[in-house]
Design a protein around this motif. Sequence first.
Motif, PDB file in Angstrom:
ATOM      1  N   PRO A 277       0.809  -1.229   0.000  1.00 49.85           N
ATOM      2  CA  PRO A 277       0.000   0.000   0.000  1.00 49.85           C
ATOM      3  C   PRO A 277       0.840   1.275   0.000  1.00 49.85           C
ATOM      4  O   PRO A 277       0.512   2.246  -0.681  1.00 49.85           O
ATOM      5  N   LEU A 278       1.944   1.259   0.780  1.00 52.12           N
ATOM      6  CA  LEU A 278       2.808   2.437   0.818  1.00 52.12           C
ATOM      7  C   LEU A 278       3.560   2.639  -0.494  1.00 52.12           C
ATOM      8  O   LEU A 278       3.768   3.766  -0.950  1.00 52.12           O
ATOM      9  N   LEU A 279       3.977   1.517  -1.105  1.00 50.24           N
ATOM     10  CA  LEU A 279       4.670   1.623  -2.391  1.00 50.24           C
ATOM     11  C   LEU A 279       3.746   2.192  -3.454  1.00 50.24           C
ATOM     12  O   LEU A 279       4.165   3.009  -4.293  1.00 50.24           O
ATOM     13  N   LYS A 280       2.481   1.794  -3.426  1.00 45.10           N
ATOM     14  CA  LYS A 280       1.517   2.340  -4.381  1.00 45.10           C
ATOM     15  C   LYS A 280       1.308   3.822  -4.130  1.00 45.10           C
ATOM     16  O   LYS A 280       1.195   4.618  -5.060  1.00 45.10           O
ATOM     17  N   LYS A 281       1.268   4.190  -2.852  1.00 44.52           N
ATOM     18  CA  LYS A 281       1.088   5.601  -2.489  1.00 44.52           C
ATOM     19  C   LYS A 281       2.226   6.447  -3.055  1.00 44.52           C
ATOM     20  O   LYS A 281       2.008   7.569  -3.533  1.00 44.52           O
ATOM     21  N   HIS A 282       3.458   5.899  -3.003  1.00 46.50           N
ATOM     22  CA  HIS A 282       4.631   6.653  -3.453  1.00 46.50           C
ATOM     23  C   HIS A 282       5.109   6.216  -4.844  1.00 46.50           C
ATOM     24  O   HIS A 282       6.261   6.441  -5.200  1.00 46.50           O
ATOM     25  N   GLN A 283       4.168   5.560  -5.581  1.00 47.04           N
ATOM     26  CA  GLN A 283       4.447   5.185  -6.981  1.00 47.04           C
ATOM     27  C   GLN A 283       5.724   4.335  -7.114  1.00 47.04           C
ATOM     28  O   GLN A 283       6.563   4.562  -7.991  1.00 47.04           O
ATOM     29  N   GLY A 284       5.869   3.394  -6.184  1.00 47.63           N
ATOM     30  CA  GLY A 284       6.979   2.451  -6.244  1.00 47.63           C
ATOM     31  C   GLY A 284       8.280   2.944  -5.651  1.00 47.63           C
ATOM     32  O   GLY A 284       9.293   2.225  -5.679  1.00 47.63           O
ATOM     33  N   ASN A 285       8.295   4.133  -5.104  1.00 50.95           N
ATOM     34  CA  ASN A 285       9.516   4.693  -4.518  1.00 50.95           C
ATOM     35  C   ASN A 285       9.715   4.116  -3.118  1.00 50.95           C
ATOM     36  O   ASN A 285       9.071   4.527  -2.149  1.00 50.95           O
ATOM     37  N   LEU A 286      10.627   3.138  -3.013  1.00 51.53           N
ATOM     38  CA  LEU A 286      10.853   2.449  -1.740  1.00 51.53           C
ATOM     39  C   LEU A 286      11.424   3.398  -0.685  1.00 51.53           C
ATOM     40  O   LEU A 286      11.073   3.308   0.492  1.00 51.53           O
ATOM     41  N   SER A 287      12.290   4.294  -1.095  1.00 50.94           N
ATOM     42  CA  SER A 287      12.877   5.233  -0.137  1.00 50.94           C
ATOM     43  C   SER A 287      11.806   6.111   0.505  1.00 50.94           C
ATOM     44  O   SER A 287      11.812   6.350   1.722  1.00 50.94           O
ATOM     45  N   ALA A 288      10.861   6.586  -0.304  1.00 54.23           N
ATOM     46  CA  ALA A 288       9.780   7.426   0.220  1.00 54.23           C
ATOM     47  C   ALA A 288       8.893   6.616   1.165  1.00 54.23           C
ATOM     48  O   ALA A 288       8.436   7.123   2.205  1.00 54.23           O
ATOM     49  N   ALA A 289       8.646   5.352   0.807  1.00 49.63           N
ATOM     50  CA  ALA A 289       7.839   4.484   1.659  1.00 49.63           C
ATOM     51  C   ALA A 289       8.528   4.268   3.008  1.00 49.63           C
ATOM     52  O   ALA A 289       7.894   4.309   4.071  1.00 49.63           O
ATOM     53  N   MET A 290       9.842   4.043   2.995  1.00 45.82           N
ATOM     54  CA  MET A 290      10.602   3.841   4.223  1.00 45.82           C
ATOM     55  C   MET A 290      10.597   5.101   5.084  1.00 45.82           C
ATOM     56  O   MET A 290      10.513   5.019   6.311  1.00 45.82           O
ATOM     57  N   ARG A 291      10.646   6.264   4.458  1.00 43.95           N
ATOM     58  CA  ARG A 291      10.590   7.513   5.227  1.00 43.95           C
ATOM     59  C   ARG A 291       9.237   7.648   5.930  1.00 43.95           C
ATOM     60  O   ARG A 291       9.168   8.127   7.065  1.00 43.95           O
ATOM     61  N   ASP A 292       8.175   7.242   5.246  1.00 47.56           N
ATOM     62  CA  ASP A 292       6.848   7.249   5.853  1.00 47.56           C
ATOM     63  C   ASP A 292       6.816   6.354   7.098  1.00 47.56           C
ATOM     64  O   ASP A 292       6.261   6.718   8.137  1.00 47.56           O
TER      65      ASP A 292
ATOM     66  N   GLY B 148       8.467   7.018  14.618  1.00 44.90           N
ATOM     67  CA  GLY B 148       8.873   8.090  15.519  1.00 44.90           C
ATOM     68  C   GLY B 148       7.687   8.697  16.238  1.00 44.90           C
ATOM     69  O   GLY B 148       7.741   8.982  17.442  1.00 44.90           O
ATOM     70  N   PHE B 149       6.575   8.889  15.519  1.00 44.48           N
ATOM     71  CA  PHE B 149       5.353   9.442  16.121  1.00 44.48           C
ATOM     72  C   PHE B 149       4.816   8.522  17.212  1.00 44.48           C
ATOM     73  O   PHE B 149       4.458   8.971  18.308  1.00 44.48           O
ATOM     74  N   VAL B 150       4.748   7.209  16.908  1.00 41.31           N
ATOM     75  CA  VAL B 150       4.237   6.235  17.877  1.00 41.31           C
ATOM     76  C   VAL B 150       5.131   6.187  19.112  1.00 41.31           C
ATOM     77  O   VAL B 150       4.648   6.189  20.255  1.00 41.31           O
ATOM     78  N   THR B 151       6.448   6.152  18.908  1.00 36.72           N
ATOM     79  CA  THR B 151       7.386   6.075  20.022  1.00 36.72           C
ATOM     80  C   THR B 151       7.300   7.319  20.909  1.00 36.72           C
ATOM     81  O   THR B 151       7.326   7.224  22.143  1.00 36.72           O
TER      82      THR B 151
ATOM     83  N   ASN C  21       4.691   9.303  21.325  1.00 42.55           N
ATOM     84  CA  ASN C  21       3.403   9.437  22.010  1.00 42.55           C
ATOM     85  C   ASN C  21       3.032   8.231  22.869  1.00 42.55           C
ATOM     86  O   ASN C  21       2.275   8.380  23.831  1.00 42.55           O
ATOM     87  N   MET C  22       3.542   7.044  22.531  1.00 46.15           N
ATOM     88  CA  MET C  22       3.154   5.834  23.249  1.00 46.15           C
ATOM     89  C   MET C  22       4.301   5.227  24.060  1.00 46.15           C
ATOM     90  O   MET C  22       4.077   4.305  24.835  1.00 46.15           O
ATOM     91  N   GLY C  23       5.493   5.705  23.864  1.00 41.48           N
ATOM     92  CA  GLY C  23       6.620   5.169  24.607  1.00 41.48           C
ATOM     93  C   GLY C  23       7.402   4.119  23.838  1.00 41.48           C
ATOM     94  O   GLY C  23       8.628   4.117  23.820  1.00 41.48           O
ATOM     95  N   SER C  24       6.677   3.208  23.199  1.00 45.57           N
ATOM     96  CA  SER C  24       7.329   2.157  22.404  1.00 45.57           C
ATOM     97  C   SER C  24       6.321   1.524  21.465  1.00 45.57           C
ATOM     98  O   SER C  24       5.099   1.634  21.662  1.00 45.57           O
TER      99      SER C  24
END
Length: 222
Positions: free
Chosen positions: A18-33, A39-42, A44-47
Motif C-alpha cells: 500500500p505504501l509503495l503504491k502511495k509513493h508510486q513504487g519509490n521504496l525510499s519514500a515508503a521507508m521515510r513514511d 517516531g510518532f508512535v514512540t 506518544n506511546m513510549g514504544s
Amino acid sequence: MLRKNVSISDTHLKMLDPLLKKHQGNLSAAMRDIIDFTGFVTENMGSLETAKDLFKEKNHAMEQTRNRIYGITIPLTMFRWLLSNRKSSLPPINEAIQLFSQQNINSYDINTLNKVINEEISFLNWPISVNIGSENGQISIQITGIDPEINSFYAKLITMYLSNNKSPQKISKLLNYPASIYMLFGSASTQEEALKSMYEAFGENGRDKISGENDMVLIASS
C-alpha cells in the motif's frame, strides 16, 4: 544522506505494497513514511510494543462487545419505549449475566467489581453512572442517571449478576430516588436465597416495589 542496503522478504514487501503504491513504487519514500510513523508512535506511546498492546486490548474489547451484544445500538427514545412496553420486567437471567464479561470475579473485590461494571456501561453507552463501595461489610451500589426506567432496569441486571456470582449476594436494602437507586447487598448462602431477595425487592413481576419516589425496601433475613 545515509545509504544502506536493506534486505526485505516477499512477505514484508507485500505488507509494504500500500505504501509503495502511495509513493508510486519509490521504496525510499515508503521507508521515510514508516520511520516518521514509528517516531510518532514512540514519542506518544513510549514504544511500539506498548502501542501494539493497546491496539490488541481495544480490538479485544470491541470483539467482546460484538460477541455479547452483537454491536447493535438503538436510539435512547426507542430504548425507553422498549423498557416501558415490555411484557416482563426481568430479562432471561443468562442474557443478563452475559453483559458482564468477568462473570466469576470476587464480588467483595470492590475495585474490580466497580471497574467491570463501569466498563460494561461504557460499552453499552447507557446514560447512567455506577458507584460501588462498602457499608458495614456489605456491598453498596449507587446507580445515577437521567431516566428512572433505565436506572431501574440496570439495577435489576446488577442484582441478577450478583445473585449468580460464585459468592452470591442478596439485597438487604433498596432506596429509590427520582434520579438514582441505592442498594445494599449482603452474603447469601445460596443463589436461590439471593434470587428470592431480588423478587421480594422488585415485586412479583419486577415492577412494583421500585417505582415510588424515596421508597425504601428492607429485605427480611431468611
